[in-house]
Design an enzyme around this catalytic site. Structure first.
Site, PDB file in Angstrom:
ATOM      1  N   ASP A  11       1.180  10.209  46.633  1.00 24.07           N
ATOM      2  CA  ASP A  11       2.168  10.351  45.553  1.00 24.07           C
ATOM      3  C   ASP A  11       2.048  11.776  45.012  1.00 24.07           C
ATOM      4  O   ASP A  11       1.330  12.624  45.580  1.00 24.07           O
ATOM      5  CB  ASP A  11       1.990   9.251  44.494  1.00 24.07           C
ATOM      6  CG  ASP A  11       0.728   9.426  43.648  1.00 24.07           C
ATOM      7  OD1 ASP A  11      -0.069  10.346  43.920  1.00 24.07           O
ATOM      8  OD2 ASP A  11       0.539   8.625  42.702  1.00 24.07           O
ATOM      9  N   CYS A  68      -3.682   9.054  46.010  1.00 26.79           N
ATOM     10  CA  CYS A  68      -2.979   9.049  44.720  1.00 26.79           C
ATOM     11  C   CYS A  68      -3.959   9.626  43.705  1.00 26.79           C
ATOM     12  O   CYS A  68      -4.987  10.179  44.099  1.00 26.79           O
ATOM     13  CB  CYS A  68      -2.465   7.653  44.358  1.00 26.79           C
ATOM     14  SG  CYS A  68      -3.723   6.420  43.994  1.00 26.79           S
ATOM     15  N   THR A  70      -6.128   8.333  41.457  1.00 26.09           N
ATOM     16  CA  THR A  70      -7.470   7.739  41.517  1.00 26.09           C
ATOM     17  C   THR A  70      -7.811   7.220  42.905  1.00 26.09           C
ATOM     18  O   THR A  70      -8.974   6.927  43.191  1.00 26.09           O
ATOM     19  CB  THR A  70      -7.544   6.510  40.584  1.00 26.09           C
ATOM     20  OG1 THR A  70      -6.526   5.578  41.007  1.00 26.09           O
ATOM     21  CG2 THR A  70      -7.329   6.891  39.135  1.00 26.09           C
ATOM     22  N   HIS A 101     -19.052  -0.013  59.232  1.00 24.90           N
ATOM     23  CA  HIS A 101     -19.172  -1.438  58.893  1.00 24.90           C
ATOM     24  C   HIS A 101     -17.829  -2.154  58.758  1.00 24.90           C
ATOM     25  O   HIS A 101     -17.739  -3.341  59.036  1.00 24.90           O
ATOM     26  CB  HIS A 101     -19.934  -1.610  57.567  1.00 24.90           C
ATOM     27  CG  HIS A 101     -21.391  -1.305  57.689  1.00 24.90           C
ATOM     28  ND1 HIS A 101     -22.305  -1.588  56.703  1.00 24.90           N
ATOM     29  CD2 HIS A 101     -22.110  -0.721  58.695  1.00 24.90           C
ATOM     30  CE1 HIS A 101     -23.516  -1.216  57.090  1.00 24.90           C
ATOM     31  NE2 HIS A 101     -23.425  -0.662  58.294  1.00 24.90           N
ATOM     32  N   HIS A 136     -20.858  -6.742  62.138  1.00 23.94           N
ATOM     33  CA  HIS A 136     -19.725  -6.214  61.359  1.00 23.94           C
ATOM     34  C   HIS A 136     -18.395  -6.670  61.955  1.00 23.94           C
ATOM     35  O   HIS A 136     -17.423  -6.858  61.223  1.00 23.94           O
ATOM     36  CB  HIS A 136     -19.792  -4.686  61.288  1.00 23.94           C
ATOM     37  CG  HIS A 136     -21.098  -4.210  60.733  1.00 23.94           C
ATOM     38  ND1 HIS A 136     -21.500  -4.511  59.453  1.00 23.94           N
ATOM     39  CD2 HIS A 136     -22.110  -3.507  61.302  1.00 23.94           C
ATOM     40  CE1 HIS A 136     -22.711  -4.005  59.241  1.00 23.94           C
ATOM     41  NE2 HIS A 136     -23.101  -3.387  60.354  1.00 23.94           N
TER      42      HIS A 136
HETATM   43  C1  RB5 Z   1       0.087   8.403  38.826  1.00 18.76           C
HETATM   44  O1  RB5 Z   1       0.103   8.962  37.553  1.00 18.76           O
HETATM   45  C2  RB5 Z   1      -1.182   7.569  39.000  1.00 18.76           C
HETATM   46  O2  RB5 Z   1      -1.072   6.393  38.260  1.00 18.76           O
HETATM   47  C3  RB5 Z   1      -1.395   7.262  40.465  1.00 18.76           C
HETATM   48  O3  RB5 Z   1      -1.493   8.451  41.162  1.00 18.76           O
HETATM   49  C4  RB5 Z   1      -2.654   6.489  40.810  1.00 18.76           C
HETATM   50  O4  RB5 Z   1      -3.780   7.042  40.243  1.00 18.76           O
HETATM   51  C5  RB5 Z   1      -2.576   5.029  40.673  1.00 18.76           C
HETATM   52  O5  RB5 Z   1      -3.495   4.267  41.003  1.00 18.76           O
END
Ligand code: RB5
Length: 160
Positions: A11, A68, A70, A101, A136
Protein backbone atom coordinates in the site's frame (compact mmCIF):
# COMPACT_ATOMS: atom_id res chain seq x y z
CA UNK A 1 15.94 -24.03 -3.87
CA UNK A 2 14.66 -20.47 -3.67
CA UNK A 3 12.07 -19.53 -6.31
CA UNK A 4 13.46 -17.16 -8.95
CA UNK A 5 10.38 -15.05 -9.51
CA UNK A 6 8.74 -12.72 -7.02
CA UNK A 7 5.46 -10.87 -7.14
CA UNK A 8 5.64 -7.73 -5.03
CA UNK A 9 2.96 -5.36 -3.75
CA UNK A 10 2.34 -2.74 -1.10
CA UNK A 11 0.00 0.00 0.00
CA UNK A 12 1.08 3.66 0.19
CA UNK A 13 2.77 3.09 3.57
CA UNK A 14 4.91 0.35 2.07
CA UNK A 15 5.62 2.06 -1.24
CA UNK A 16 9.16 3.34 -0.46
CA UNK A 17 10.25 0.02 0.96
CA UNK A 18 8.68 -1.85 -1.97
CA UNK A 19 10.81 0.16 -4.39
CA UNK A 20 13.90 -0.60 -2.32
CA UNK A 21 13.18 -4.34 -2.03
CA UNK A 22 12.40 -4.54 -5.73
CA UNK A 23 15.75 -3.07 -6.72
CA UNK A 24 17.55 -5.21 -4.15
CA UNK A 25 15.98 -8.39 -5.59
CA UNK A 26 16.66 -7.27 -9.16
CA UNK A 27 20.34 -6.69 -8.32
CA UNK A 28 20.50 -10.24 -6.94
CA UNK A 29 19.18 -11.57 -10.27
CA UNK A 30 15.58 -12.32 -9.30
CA UNK A 31 12.69 -11.56 -11.63
CA UNK A 32 10.27 -9.19 -9.89
CA UNK A 33 6.78 -8.33 -11.08
CA UNK A 34 5.40 -5.25 -9.37
CA UNK A 35 1.63 -5.36 -8.84
CA UNK A 36 1.44 -1.91 -7.24
CA UNK A 37 0.77 0.44 -5.67
CA UNK A 38 2.74 2.72 -7.94
CA UNK A 39 2.87 5.95 -5.91
CA UNK A 40 2.16 7.27 -2.42
CA UNK A 41 -1.53 8.06 -2.94
CA UNK A 42 -3.56 6.49 -0.15
CA UNK A 43 -4.90 3.04 -1.11
CA UNK A 44 -6.32 -0.02 0.68
CA UNK A 45 -3.86 -2.78 1.53
CA UNK A 46 -6.30 -5.72 0.98
CA UNK A 47 -6.41 -4.91 -2.75
CA UNK A 48 -2.67 -5.46 -3.12
CA UNK A 49 -2.60 -8.44 -0.77
CA UNK A 50 -5.20 -10.09 -2.99
CA UNK A 51 -3.35 -9.38 -6.25
CA UNK A 52 -0.05 -10.79 -5.03
CA UNK A 53 -1.61 -13.72 -3.14
CA UNK A 54 -3.62 -14.88 -6.15
CA UNK A 55 -0.54 -14.85 -8.40
CA UNK A 56 1.58 -16.76 -5.87
CA UNK A 57 -1.17 -19.30 -5.15
CA UNK A 58 -1.57 -20.02 -8.88
CA UNK A 59 2.12 -20.38 -9.66
CA UNK A 60 3.97 -22.64 -7.23
CA UNK A 61 7.31 -21.60 -8.71
CA UNK A 62 6.97 -18.06 -7.42
CA UNK A 63 7.14 -16.23 -4.10
CA UNK A 64 5.75 -12.92 -2.94
CA UNK A 65 6.68 -9.84 -0.97
CA UNK A 66 3.97 -7.67 0.59
CA UNK A 67 4.43 -4.46 2.55
CA UNK A 68 2.07 -2.16 4.46
CA UNK A 69 2.78 0.19 7.36
CA UNK A 70 2.96 -2.49 10.05
CA UNK A 71 2.82 -5.57 7.83
CA UNK A 72 -0.15 -6.78 9.87
CA UNK A 73 -3.16 -5.85 7.75
CA UNK A 74 -1.60 -7.03 4.52
CA UNK A 75 -0.64 -10.40 6.14
CA UNK A 76 -4.15 -10.96 7.43
CA UNK A 77 -5.60 -10.24 3.99
CA UNK A 78 -3.10 -12.37 2.05
CA UNK A 79 -3.63 -15.36 4.33
CA UNK A 80 -7.31 -15.47 3.31
CA UNK A 81 -6.27 -16.78 -0.11
CA UNK A 82 -6.03 -20.59 -0.09
CA UNK A 83 -2.49 -21.85 -0.50
CA UNK A 84 -0.94 -18.71 0.91
CA UNK A 85 1.36 -18.73 3.90
CA UNK A 86 2.28 -15.08 4.33
CA UNK A 87 4.69 -14.41 7.19
CA UNK A 88 5.38 -11.04 8.76
CA UNK A 89 9.11 -11.16 9.52
CA UNK A 90 10.49 -8.33 11.60
CA UNK A 91 13.94 -9.86 12.00
CA UNK A 92 16.31 -12.18 10.12
CA UNK A 93 15.78 -15.13 12.48
CA UNK A 94 12.03 -15.14 11.88
CA UNK A 95 12.58 -14.79 8.13
CA UNK A 96 14.74 -17.93 8.11
CA UNK A 97 12.29 -19.86 10.31
CA UNK A 98 9.29 -18.81 8.23
CA UNK A 99 10.94 -20.56 5.28
CA UNK A 100 12.45 -23.52 7.14
CA UNK A 101 9.48 -24.40 9.33
CA UNK A 102 6.40 -22.86 7.72
CA UNK A 103 7.29 -23.02 4.02
CA UNK A 104 6.05 -19.43 3.88
CA UNK A 105 5.50 -18.29 0.31
CA UNK A 106 5.04 -14.57 0.94
CA UNK A 107 7.48 -12.46 2.94
CA UNK A 108 5.67 -9.61 4.65
CA UNK A 109 7.51 -6.50 5.80
CA UNK A 110 6.57 -3.37 7.72
CA UNK A 111 7.10 -0.27 5.63
CA UNK A 112 7.44 2.08 8.57
CA UNK A 113 9.60 0.14 10.98
CA UNK A 114 13.14 -0.64 9.84
CA UNK A 115 16.26 0.87 8.32
CA UNK A 116 17.81 -0.48 5.12
CA UNK A 117 20.42 -2.57 6.93
CA UNK A 118 17.66 -4.42 8.75
CA UNK A 119 15.73 -4.97 5.53
CA UNK A 120 18.84 -6.31 3.80
CA UNK A 121 19.44 -8.79 6.61
CA UNK A 122 15.81 -9.98 6.66
CA UNK A 123 15.83 -10.45 2.89
CA UNK A 124 19.16 -12.26 2.94
CA UNK A 125 17.92 -14.74 5.55
CA UNK A 126 14.69 -15.36 3.65
CA UNK A 127 16.50 -16.01 0.38
CA UNK A 128 19.07 -18.32 1.95
CA UNK A 129 16.63 -20.57 3.80
CA UNK A 130 14.70 -23.53 2.41
CA UNK A 131 11.81 -25.56 3.77
CA UNK A 132 13.09 -28.41 5.94
CA UNK A 133 10.14 -30.77 5.48
CA UNK A 134 9.90 -33.67 7.98
CA UNK A 135 7.78 -32.78 11.01
CA UNK A 136 7.26 -29.32 9.54
CA UNK A 137 5.65 -30.83 6.45
CA UNK A 138 3.17 -32.63 8.69
CA UNK A 139 2.25 -29.29 10.29
CA UNK A 140 2.00 -27.40 6.99
CA UNK A 141 -0.26 -30.20 5.72
CA UNK A 142 -2.49 -29.64 8.75
CA UNK A 143 -2.78 -25.97 7.76
CA UNK A 144 -3.81 -27.11 4.28
CA UNK A 145 -6.39 -29.44 5.84
CA UNK A 146 -7.95 -26.52 7.72
CA UNK A 147 -8.25 -24.64 4.42
CA UNK A 148 -9.90 -27.66 2.78
CA UNK A 149 -12.26 -28.15 5.67
CA UNK A 150 -13.49 -24.58 5.58
CA UNK A 151 -13.67 -24.28 1.81
CA UNK A 152 -15.93 -27.38 1.80
CA UNK A 153 -18.18 -25.79 4.41
CA UNK A 154 -18.43 -22.57 2.41
CA UNK A 155 -19.17 -24.49 -0.78
CA UNK A 156 -21.92 -26.50 0.91
CA UNK A 157 -23.38 -23.43 2.54
CA UNK A 158 -22.91 -25.23 5.90
CA UNK A 159 -21.44 -23.03 8.62
CA UNK A 160 -21.08 -25.40 11.56
C1 RB5 B 1 -2.22 2.53 6.48
O1 RB5 B 1 -2.24 3.76 7.15
C2 RB5 B 1 -1.94 1.42 7.49
O2 RB5 B 1 -3.08 1.21 8.27
C3 RB5 B 1 -1.56 0.15 6.76
O3 RB5 B 1 -0.43 0.40 6.00
C4 RB5 B 1 -1.19 -1.04 7.63
O4 RB5 B 1 -0.27 -0.72 8.60
C5 RB5 B 1 -2.31 -1.85 8.12
O5 RB5 B 1 -2.16 -2.90 8.76
Amino acid sequence: MQKRKFYIGSDHAGYNLKEYVKSNLNKKGYVVEDLGTYDKTSVDYPDFAKKVAIKVSRDKDTSGVLICGTGIGISIAANKVPGIRAALCNDPACAALARKHNDANILVLAGRRYNKRKVDSILKSWLKADFEGGRHLRRVNKIKNIEREFSKKTNNGCQN
